[in-house]
Design a protein around this motif. Sequence first.
Motif, PDB file in Angstrom:
ATOM      1  N   ASP A   1       0.823  -1.204   0.000  1.00  0.00           N
ATOM      2  CA  ASP A   1       0.000   0.000   0.000  1.00  0.00           C
ATOM      3  C   ASP A   1       0.864   1.264   0.000  1.00  0.00           C
ATOM      4  OD1 ASP A   1      -2.529   1.429   0.212  1.00  0.00           O
ATOM      5  OD2 ASP A   1      -1.952   1.841   2.294  1.00  0.00           O
TER       6      ASP A   1
ATOM      7  N   THR B   1       2.649   1.705  -3.388  1.00  0.00           N
ATOM      8  CA  THR B   1       1.734   2.201  -4.411  1.00  0.00           C
ATOM      9  C   THR B   1       1.486   3.693  -4.244  1.00  0.00           C
ATOM     10  OG1 THR B   1       0.680   0.035  -4.562  1.00  0.00           O
ATOM     11  CG2 THR B   1      -0.572   1.909  -5.411  1.00  0.00           C
ATOM     12  N   LYS B   2       1.271   4.150  -3.007  1.00  0.00           N
ATOM     13  CA  LYS B   2       1.065   5.575  -2.745  1.00  0.00           C
ATOM     14  C   LYS B   2       2.305   6.376  -3.122  1.00  0.00           C
ATOM     15  CE  LYS B   2      -2.313   5.031   0.922  1.00  0.00           C
ATOM     16  NZ  LYS B   2      -2.589   5.223   2.349  1.00  0.00           N
TER      17      LYS B   2
ATOM     18  N   GLN C   1       4.574   5.558  -5.363  1.00  0.00           N
ATOM     19  CA  GLN C   1       4.654   5.581  -6.831  1.00  0.00           C
ATOM     20  C   GLN C   1       3.767   6.687  -7.405  1.00  0.00           C
ATOM     21  OE1 GLN C   1       3.614   1.492  -7.944  1.00  0.00           O
ATOM     22  NE2 GLN C   1       5.550   1.402  -9.046  1.00  0.00           N
ATOM     23  N   LYS C   2       2.527   6.772  -6.919  1.00  0.00           N
ATOM     24  CA  LYS C   2       1.583   7.775  -7.417  1.00  0.00           C
ATOM     25  C   LYS C   2       2.057   9.187  -7.085  1.00  0.00           C
ATOM     26  CE  LYS C   2      -2.435   4.773  -7.208  1.00  0.00           C
ATOM     27  NZ  LYS C   2      -3.712   4.493  -6.537  1.00  0.00           N
ATOM     28  N   LEU C   3       2.537   9.394  -5.884  1.00  0.00           N
ATOM     29  CA  LEU C   3       3.020  10.707  -5.467  1.00  0.00           C
ATOM     30  C   LEU C   3       4.236  11.116  -6.287  1.00  0.00           C
ATOM     31  CD1 LEU C   3       2.713  13.046  -3.450  1.00  0.00           C
ATOM     32  CD2 LEU C   3       4.241  11.776  -1.912  1.00  0.00           C
ATOM     33  N   SER C   4       5.153  10.185  -6.491  1.00  0.00           N
ATOM     34  CA  SER C   4       6.351  10.465  -7.286  1.00  0.00           C
ATOM     35  C   SER C   4       5.983  10.836  -8.717  1.00  0.00           C
ATOM     36  CB  SER C   4       7.272   9.238  -7.307  1.00  0.00           C
ATOM     37  OG  SER C   4       7.669   8.896  -6.005  1.00  0.00           O
ATOM     38  N   ALA C   5       5.081  10.086  -9.308  1.00  0.00           N
ATOM     39  CA  ALA C   5       4.660  10.357 -10.686  1.00  0.00           C
ATOM     40  C   ALA C   5       3.969  11.721 -10.777  1.00  0.00           C
ATOM     41  CB  ALA C   5       3.722   9.252 -11.179  1.00  0.00           C
ATOM     42  N   ALA C   6       3.122  12.035  -9.809  1.00  0.00           N
ATOM     43  CA  ALA C   6       2.407  13.314  -9.822  1.00  0.00           C
ATOM     44  C   ALA C   6       3.373  14.494  -9.714  1.00  0.00           C
ATOM     45  CB  ALA C   6       1.398  13.356  -8.667  1.00  0.00           C
TER      46      ALA C   6
ATOM     47  N   GLN D   1      11.719  11.511  -4.418  1.00  0.00           N
ATOM     48  CA  GLN D   1      10.530  11.807  -3.606  1.00  0.00           C
ATOM     49  C   GLN D   1      10.773  11.444  -2.151  1.00  0.00           C
ATOM     50  OE1 GLN D   1       7.335  13.208  -4.795  1.00  0.00           O
ATOM     51  NE2 GLN D   1       7.470  13.602  -2.631  1.00  0.00           N
TER      52      GLN D   1
ATOM     53  N   GLU E   1       0.152  12.510   0.655  1.00  0.00           N
ATOM     54  CA  GLU E   1      -0.560  13.240  -0.374  1.00  0.00           C
ATOM     55  C   GLU E   1      -0.661  14.721  -0.064  1.00  0.00           C
ATOM     56  OE1 GLU E   1      -1.630  10.246   0.668  1.00  0.00           O
ATOM     57  OE2 GLU E   1      -1.527   9.105  -1.182  1.00  0.00           O
TER      58      GLU E   1
END
Length: 67
Positions: free
Chosen positions: A13, A16-17, A19-24, A32, A59
């Motif tokens: 979990d 995954t969070k 990964q999303k934060l880094s991509a954003a 990150q 986030e």
Amino acid sequence: MASYKLPVTLTHDLYTKLQKLSAANGLSMAAQIRYLISQASNHPGVTGEFTGSQGESAEGTDNPRAH
């Protein structure tokens, strides 16, 4: 300034969070993580040891590219 590599184990979990934060933010996961650690170490009340809260969400972190 010295650099150190640290092995880290993350839950699925959290990974995954991250990964999303880094991509954003347009950053690598390593960049990150460095940013999040630097922000936590500059947080009021943190004095030589990490005292992060369990309930804080990555986030809500400012965009590191804006700094």
